[in-house]
Design an enzyme around this catalytic site. Structure first.
Site, PDB file in Angstrom:
ATOM      1  N   SER A   8       0.840  -1.196   0.000  1.00  0.00           N
ATOM      2  CA  SER A   8       0.000   0.000   0.000  1.00  0.00           C
ATOM      3  C   SER A   8       0.875   1.247   0.000  1.00  0.00           C
ATOM      4  O   SER A   8       1.641   1.477   0.943  1.00  0.00           O
ATOM      5  CB  SER A   8      -0.895   0.015   1.235  1.00  0.00           C
ATOM      6  OG  SER A   8      -1.471   1.304   1.370  1.00  0.00           O
ATOM      7  N   HIS A  31      -1.270  -1.380  -4.196  1.00  0.00           N
ATOM      8  CA  HIS A  31      -2.536  -1.018  -3.550  1.00  0.00           C
ATOM      9  C   HIS A  31      -2.590   0.501  -3.370  1.00  0.00           C
ATOM     10  O   HIS A  31      -1.699   1.100  -2.773  1.00  0.00           O
ATOM     11  CB  HIS A  31      -2.618  -1.721  -2.195  1.00  0.00           C
ATOM     12  CG  HIS A  31      -3.916  -1.575  -1.488  1.00  0.00           C
ATOM     13  ND1 HIS A  31      -5.022  -2.352  -1.771  1.00  0.00           N
ATOM     14  CD2 HIS A  31      -4.293  -0.749  -0.477  1.00  0.00           C
ATOM     15  CE1 HIS A  31      -6.012  -2.023  -0.962  1.00  0.00           C
ATOM     16  NE2 HIS A  31      -5.609  -1.042  -0.174  1.00  0.00           N
ATOM     17  N   ASP A  33      -4.840   3.585  -1.963  1.00  0.00           N
ATOM     18  CA  ASP A  33      -5.929   3.930  -1.054  1.00  0.00           C
ATOM     19  C   ASP A  33      -6.479   5.319  -1.370  1.00  0.00           C
ATOM     20  O   ASP A  33      -5.853   6.330  -1.071  1.00  0.00           O
ATOM     21  CB  ASP A  33      -5.438   3.906   0.393  1.00  0.00           C
ATOM     22  CG  ASP A  33      -5.190   2.494   0.884  1.00  0.00           C
ATOM     23  OD1 ASP A  33      -6.118   1.667   0.789  1.00  0.00           O
ATOM     24  OD2 ASP A  33      -4.067   2.220   1.358  1.00  0.00           O
ATOM     25  N   MET A  35      -9.095   8.076  -0.469  1.00  0.00           N
ATOM     26  CA  MET A  35      -9.943   8.491   0.658  1.00  0.00           C
ATOM     27  C   MET A  35     -10.466   9.894   0.412  1.00  0.00           C
ATOM     28  O   MET A  35      -9.717  10.757  -0.053  1.00  0.00           O
ATOM     29  CB  MET A  35      -9.137   8.480   1.961  1.00  0.00           C
ATOM     30  CG  MET A  35      -8.459   7.160   2.273  1.00  0.00           C
ATOM     31  SD  MET A  35      -7.703   7.215   3.909  1.00  0.00           S
ATOM     32  CE  MET A  35      -6.735   5.694   3.879  1.00  0.00           C
ATOM     33  N   HIS A  64      -8.323   0.860  -3.943  1.00  0.00           N
ATOM     34  CA  HIS A  64      -9.249   0.672  -2.820  1.00  0.00           C
ATOM     35  C   HIS A  64      -9.947   1.994  -2.557  1.00  0.00           C
ATOM     36  O   HIS A  64      -9.337   2.926  -2.046  1.00  0.00           O
ATOM     37  CB  HIS A  64      -8.437   0.197  -1.597  1.00  0.00           C
ATOM     38  CG  HIS A  64      -9.250   0.034  -0.347  1.00  0.00           C
ATOM     39  ND1 HIS A  64      -8.661  -0.122   0.889  1.00  0.00           N
ATOM     40  CD2 HIS A  64     -10.587  -0.008  -0.125  1.00  0.00           C
ATOM     41  CE1 HIS A  64      -9.598  -0.252   1.811  1.00  0.00           C
ATOM     42  NE2 HIS A  64     -10.773  -0.170   1.234  1.00  0.00           N
ATOM     43  N   MET A  66     -12.162   4.289  -0.628  1.00  0.00           N
ATOM     44  CA  MET A  66     -12.838   4.591   0.642  1.00  0.00           C
ATOM     45  C   MET A  66     -13.538   5.929   0.467  1.00  0.00           C
ATOM     46  O   MET A  66     -13.116   6.963   1.000  1.00  0.00           O
ATOM     47  CB  MET A  66     -11.806   4.612   1.780  1.00  0.00           C
ATOM     48  CG  MET A  66     -11.345   3.207   2.155  1.00  0.00           C
ATOM     49  SD  MET A  66      -9.784   3.200   3.031  1.00  0.00           S
ATOM     50  CE  MET A  66      -8.661   3.256   1.632  1.00  0.00           C
ATOM     51  N   MET A 135     -11.668  -6.122   5.523  1.00  0.00           N
ATOM     52  CA  MET A 135     -10.823  -5.171   6.259  1.00  0.00           C
ATOM     53  C   MET A 135     -10.482  -5.725   7.639  1.00  0.00           C
ATOM     54  O   MET A 135     -11.368  -6.163   8.374  1.00  0.00           O
ATOM     55  CB  MET A 135     -11.533  -3.820   6.417  1.00  0.00           C
ATOM     56  CG  MET A 135     -11.720  -3.012   5.136  1.00  0.00           C
ATOM     57  SD  MET A 135     -10.187  -2.543   4.330  1.00  0.00           S
ATOM     58  CE  MET A 135      -9.413  -1.490   5.561  1.00  0.00           C
ATOM     59  N   ASP A 173      -6.575  -6.425   4.534  1.00  0.00           N
ATOM     60  CA  ASP A 173      -5.943  -5.102   4.490  1.00  0.00           C
ATOM     61  C   ASP A 173      -6.016  -4.487   5.880  1.00  0.00           C
ATOM     62  O   ASP A 173      -7.099  -4.296   6.425  1.00  0.00           O
ATOM     63  CB  ASP A 173      -6.704  -4.235   3.474  1.00  0.00           C
ATOM     64  CG  ASP A 173      -6.125  -2.838   3.320  1.00  0.00           C
ATOM     65  OD1 ASP A 173      -5.020  -2.565   3.843  1.00  0.00           O
ATOM     66  OD2 ASP A 173      -6.801  -2.014   2.665  1.00  0.00           O
TER      67      ASP A 173
HETATM   68  C1  DX5 Z   1      -6.384   1.611   5.625  1.00  0.00           C
HETATM   69  C2  DX5 Z   1      -5.913   1.282   4.244  1.00  0.00           C
HETATM   70  C3  DX5 Z   1      -4.794   0.314   4.185  1.00  0.00           C
HETATM   71  C4  DX5 Z   1      -3.518   0.820   4.822  1.00  0.00           C
HETATM   72  C5  DX5 Z   1      -2.825  -0.359   5.446  1.00  0.00           C
HETATM   73  O1  DX5 Z   1      -7.577   2.300   5.545  1.00  0.00           O
HETATM   74  O2  DX5 Z   1      -6.980   0.716   3.521  1.00  0.00           O
HETATM   75  O3  DX5 Z   1      -4.549  -0.108   2.863  1.00  0.00           O
HETATM   76  O4  DX5 Z   1      -2.642   1.415   3.906  1.00  0.00           O
HETATM   77  O5  DX5 Z   1      -1.719   0.101   6.154  1.00  0.00           O
HETATM   78  P1  DX5 Z   1      -0.961  -0.836   7.192  1.00  0.00           P
HETATM   79  O6  DX5 Z   1      -0.420  -2.021   6.450  1.00  0.00           O
HETATM   80  O7  DX5 Z   1       0.099   0.054   7.725  1.00  0.00           O
HETATM   81  O8  DX5 Z   1      -1.969  -1.248   8.236  1.00  0.00           O
HETATM   82 ZN    ZN Z   2      -6.495  -0.207   1.590  1.00  0.00          ZN
END
Ligand code: DX5
Ligand code: ZN
Length: 222
Positions: A8, A31, A33, A35, A64, A66, A135, A173
Site C-alpha cells: 500500500s 494497492h 488507497d 480516501m 481501494h 474509501m 478489512m 488489508d
Molecule cells: C487503511 C488502508 C490500508 C492501509 C494499510 O484504511 O486501507 O490499505 O494502507 O496500512 P498498514 O499495512 O500500515 O496497516
Molecule cells: Zn487499503
C-alpha cells in the site's frame, strides 16, 4: 493457490511515488488507497493522481476506494486503467450493478467490508466480484493493529469460494506483518495488503518476498 502481496503506497513517500513504485518489483499489484474525507476521516488523492500513477507504474493498480457514492465515482478508476477497483459495501446501494459496470469497463471488481459489516447478504452474489476485501482494521489510516476478531468472517467467505470452486481473490488489508499474515493465511486469505510493514523497512522488495514466503507456508490449497 497463488499468494499475492500488494504493497500500500499510503505508507510510501508521497513526493517520490515513481521511485517508490520502482522499489517493489517483487510485488504483484500496487494497492492505492483513495480516501475522500467523507466515507473516512482522512484525505489522500483522487482520480487525476491515480491516472498518473497508472501511467508510470510498472505494476498493475489495485485501487481501494474509501469514498462515498462509488456508484458515481468508481467507474472513472476503471476508465483510467486500474486492474482492480474495489468499493465499500457500506457506501453503495447497488453493489452488483456497480461490479457489472466495472467489469464492462475492463476492470476487475472488488467489494470491501469494514470489520463490523456482515458478509451474509453478499454470499449469494459472490461470483459477481473478482475480489472480496475483508478489512482487518477500520478504514482510514495506516499503521493500525490487526483485528483478529474478523477471522471468522474471512473463513466463512473462504469456505463459500472453495465449495463453489470460484476464482474470487480474498484480500485482507490492515495491520498485516510477518506475524499477522500467518493468521490471515490460515483463515483463507490469498491476497495481502501491507503498508507500513513494507515501506517502513530498509528493503521493501525483500520484505515483499519474505511476506509471500510466510503466507505461502501457511495457506491451504483452495
Ligand atoms: C487503511 C488502508 C490500508 C492501509 C494499510 O484504511 O486501507 O490499505 O494502507 O496500512 P498498514 O499495512 O500500515 O496497516
Ligand atoms: Zn487499503
Amino acid at each position: 493457490m497463488p499468494i499475492r502481496i500488494n504493497p500500500s503506497i499510503l505508507a510510501a513517500d508521497f513526493v517520490n511515488f515513481e521511485r517508490e513504485l520502482n522499489s517493489i518489483p517483487t510485488a504483484d499489484l500496487v494497492h492505492v488507497d483513495v480516501m475522500d474525507n467523507h466515507f473516512v476521516p482522512n484525505l489522500t488523492f483522487g482520480l487525476q493522481m491515480v491516472k498518473r500513477l497508472q501511467e508510470v507504474s510498472p505494476l498493475p493498480l489495485d485501487v481501494h476506494l474509501m469514498i462515498d457514492d462509488p456508484d458515481r465515482f468508481a467507474p472513472g478508476y476503471a476508465e483510467v486503467g486500474a486492474s482492480f477497483v474495489t468499493f465499500h459495501a457500506e457506501a453503495t446501494q447497488e453493489p452488483v450493478a456497480l461490479a457489472r459496470t466495472l467489469r464492462s469497463l475492463g476492470a476487475h471488481a472488488g467489494i470491501a467490508l469494514k470489520p463490523g459489516t456482515d458478509v451474509t447478504g453478499y454470499l449469494d452474489h459472490i461470483d459477481e466480484f473478482d475480489q472480496i476485501l475483508i478489512m482487518t482494521v477500520e478504514p482510514g489510516f495506516g499503521g493500525q493493529r490487526f483485528q483478529e476478531s474478523v477471522m471468522p468472517k474471512l473463513r466463512t467467505v473462504a469456505d463459500v469460494v472453495r465449495e463453489r470452486g470460484l476464482d474470487v481473490w480474498l484480500q485482507v488489508d490492515g495491520g498485516i506483518n510477518e506475524k499477522t499474515i500467518v493468521i490471515a493465511a490460515e483463515a483463507g486469505a490469498d491476497t495481502f495488503v501491507a503498508g507500513s510493514s513494507i515501506f517502513a523497512t530498509g528493503d521493501p522488495a525483500e520484505q515483499v518476498t519474505r511476506l509471500r514466503e510466510t503466507a505461502t507456508a501457511h495457506s491451504h490449497a483452495h
